[in-house]
Design a protein around this motif. Structure first.
Motif, mmCIF file in Angstrom:
data_model
loop_
_atom_site.group_PDB
_atom_site.id
_atom_site.type_symbol
_atom_site.label_atom_id
_atom_site.label_comp_id
_atom_site.label_asym_id
_atom_site.label_seq_id
_atom_site.Cartn_x
_atom_site.Cartn_y
_atom_site.Cartn_z
ATOM 1 N N LYS A 27 -3.229 5.186 7.143
ATOM 2 C CA LYS A 27 -4.605 5.287 6.674
ATOM 3 C C LYS A 27 -4.542 4.643 5.337
ATOM 4 C CE LYS A 27 -5.461 9.963 7.905
ATOM 5 N NZ LYS A 27 -5.560 11.592 7.428
ATOM 6 N N LYS A 28 -3.479 4.588 4.706
ATOM 7 C CA LYS A 28 -3.406 3.762 3.401
ATOM 8 C C LYS A 28 -3.465 2.380 3.592
ATOM 9 C CE LYS A 28 -0.936 7.657 1.155
ATOM 10 N NZ LYS A 28 0.369 8.224 0.975
ATOM 11 N N ALA A 29 -2.702 2.067 4.496
ATOM 12 C CA ALA A 29 -2.670 0.382 4.933
ATOM 13 C C ALA A 29 -4.099 -0.111 5.151
ATOM 14 C CB ALA A 29 -1.910 -0.061 6.320
ATOM 15 N N VAL A 30 -5.003 0.624 5.919
ATOM 16 C CA VAL A 30 -6.331 0.340 6.383
ATOM 17 C C VAL A 30 -7.194 0.354 4.780
ATOM 18 C CG1 VAL A 30 -8.526 1.023 7.172
ATOM 19 C CG2 VAL A 30 -6.475 1.204 8.305
ATOM 20 N N THR A 31 -6.843 1.171 3.963
ATOM 21 C CA THR A 31 -7.591 1.157 2.871
ATOM 22 C C THR A 31 -7.316 0.048 1.824
ATOM 23 O OG1 THR A 31 -7.790 3.672 2.726
ATOM 24 C CG2 THR A 31 -7.973 2.539 0.491
ATOM 25 N N PHE A 32 -5.917 -0.314 1.921
ATOM 26 C CA PHE A 32 -5.363 -1.185 1.184
ATOM 27 C C PHE A 32 -5.992 -2.771 1.756
ATOM 28 C CE2 PHE A 32 -2.413 -4.915 0.700
ATOM 29 C CZ PHE A 32 -2.255 -4.924 -0.855
ATOM 30 N N LEU A 33 -6.134 -3.060 3.048
ATOM 31 C CA LEU A 33 -6.741 -4.088 3.850
ATOM 32 C C LEU A 33 -8.050 -4.233 3.285
ATOM 33 C CD1 LEU A 33 -6.493 -6.434 5.761
ATOM 34 C CD2 LEU A 33 -6.985 -4.773 7.465
ATOM 35 N N ALA B 297 0.818 -1.356 0.065
ATOM 36 C CA ALA B 297 -0.081 -0.089 -0.065
ATOM 37 C C ALA B 297 0.926 1.165 0.116
ATOM 38 C CB ALA B 297 -0.818 -0.197 1.066
ATOM 39 N N PHE B 298 2.074 1.281 0.446
ATOM 40 C CA PHE B 298 3.029 2.377 0.564
ATOM 41 C C PHE B 298 4.363 2.129 0.146
ATOM 42 C CE2 PHE B 298 2.158 0.376 4.821
ATOM 43 C CZ PHE B 298 3.574 -0.095 5.091
ATOM 44 N N ARG B 299 4.355 1.148 -0.628
ATOM 45 C CA ARG B 299 5.844 0.805 -1.146
ATOM 46 C C ARG B 299 6.618 2.012 -1.762
ATOM 47 N NH1 ARG B 299 5.843 -4.352 -4.813
ATOM 48 N NH2 ARG B 299 3.930 -3.417 -5.167
ATOM 49 N N TYR B 300 5.959 2.793 -2.650
ATOM 50 C CA TYR B 300 6.477 3.999 -3.383
ATOM 51 C C TYR B 300 6.046 5.168 -3.009
ATOM 52 C CZ TYR B 300 7.989 -0.107 -6.244
ATOM 53 O OH TYR B 300 8.305 -1.342 -6.483
ATOM 54 N N LYS B 301 5.539 5.176 -1.828
ATOM 55 C CA LYS B 301 4.888 6.494 -1.641
ATOM 56 C C LYS B 301 5.607 7.262 -0.363
ATOM 57 C CE LYS B 301 0.681 5.412 -3.250
ATOM 58 N NZ LYS B 301 0.666 4.374 -4.021
ATOM 59 N N ARG B 302 5.449 8.424 -0.219
ATOM 60 C CA ARG B 302 6.054 9.109 1.015
ATOM 61 C C ARG B 302 5.632 8.271 2.516
ATOM 62 N NH1 ARG B 302 4.160 15.027 0.284
ATOM 63 N NH2 ARG B 302 4.733 15.057 2.540
ATOM 64 N N GLY B 303 6.191 9.004 3.337
ATOM 65 C CA GLY B 303 6.107 8.381 4.825
ATOM 66 C C GLY B 303 4.753 9.028 5.480
ATOM 67 N N LEU B 304 4.182 9.967 5.089
ATOM 68 C CA LEU B 304 2.984 10.479 5.720
ATOM 69 C C LEU B 304 1.590 9.592 5.363
ATOM 70 C CD1 LEU B 304 3.389 14.251 4.859
ATOM 71 C CD2 LEU B 304 3.762 13.120 7.047
#
Length: 132
Positions: free
Chosen positions: A72-78, A61-68
């Motif tokens: 939230k992105k992990a919950v959406t990915f789940l 979910a956040f492999r190529y994204k910034r740290g912020l």
């Protein structure tokens, strides 16, 4: 040598039976607590259609994204992951799973999480923490 009070204490100690350690009921209580996690969200009368265990790779979910806002992105990915695998858009994430994802803050969620997914007749799909 001994006073009367000390002799009475010794007699009480001798009369008391030895305590036995019962480990089996404690193990059964823990198993019951784990079973109750589902029934915290769903009635006992609800029919369970399917139950699976998944290890979800949240790092995608956040492999190529910034740290912020990674949590939230992990919950959406789940949620999207469960929609794909369980073929049902009605996904409900339990408080326990949410707390596991957010446990290290918004910027550093776990890379993967092991979850138990239960598909019910009425409530849709519940994402619960896996039993270890």
């Amino acid at each position: 040598m001994f006073s009367e009070a000390e002799e009475r204490l010794e007699e009480k100690v001798e009369e008391e039976p030895e305590e036995t350690v019962e480990e089996k009921p404690e193990v059964e209580e823990k198993a019951e607590e784990e079973e109750d996690i589902l029934f915290k969200y769903v009635d006992e009368s609800t029919k369970i259609l399917e139950e699976r265990i998944y290890v979800v790779p949240l790092y995608k979910a956040f492999r190529y994204k910034r740290g912020l806002h990674r949590a939230k992105k992990a919950v959406t990915f789940l949620r999207r992951f469960m929609e794909r695998h369980m073929k049902d858009p009605n996904i409900r994430i339990s408080e326990e799973v949410n707390e596991i994802i957010w446990s290290r803050g918004i910027r550093n969620p776990p890379r993967r999480i092991k979850v138990r997914v239960v598909k019910t007749e009425d409530a849709g799909v519940w994402v619960l923490p896996a039993k270890d």
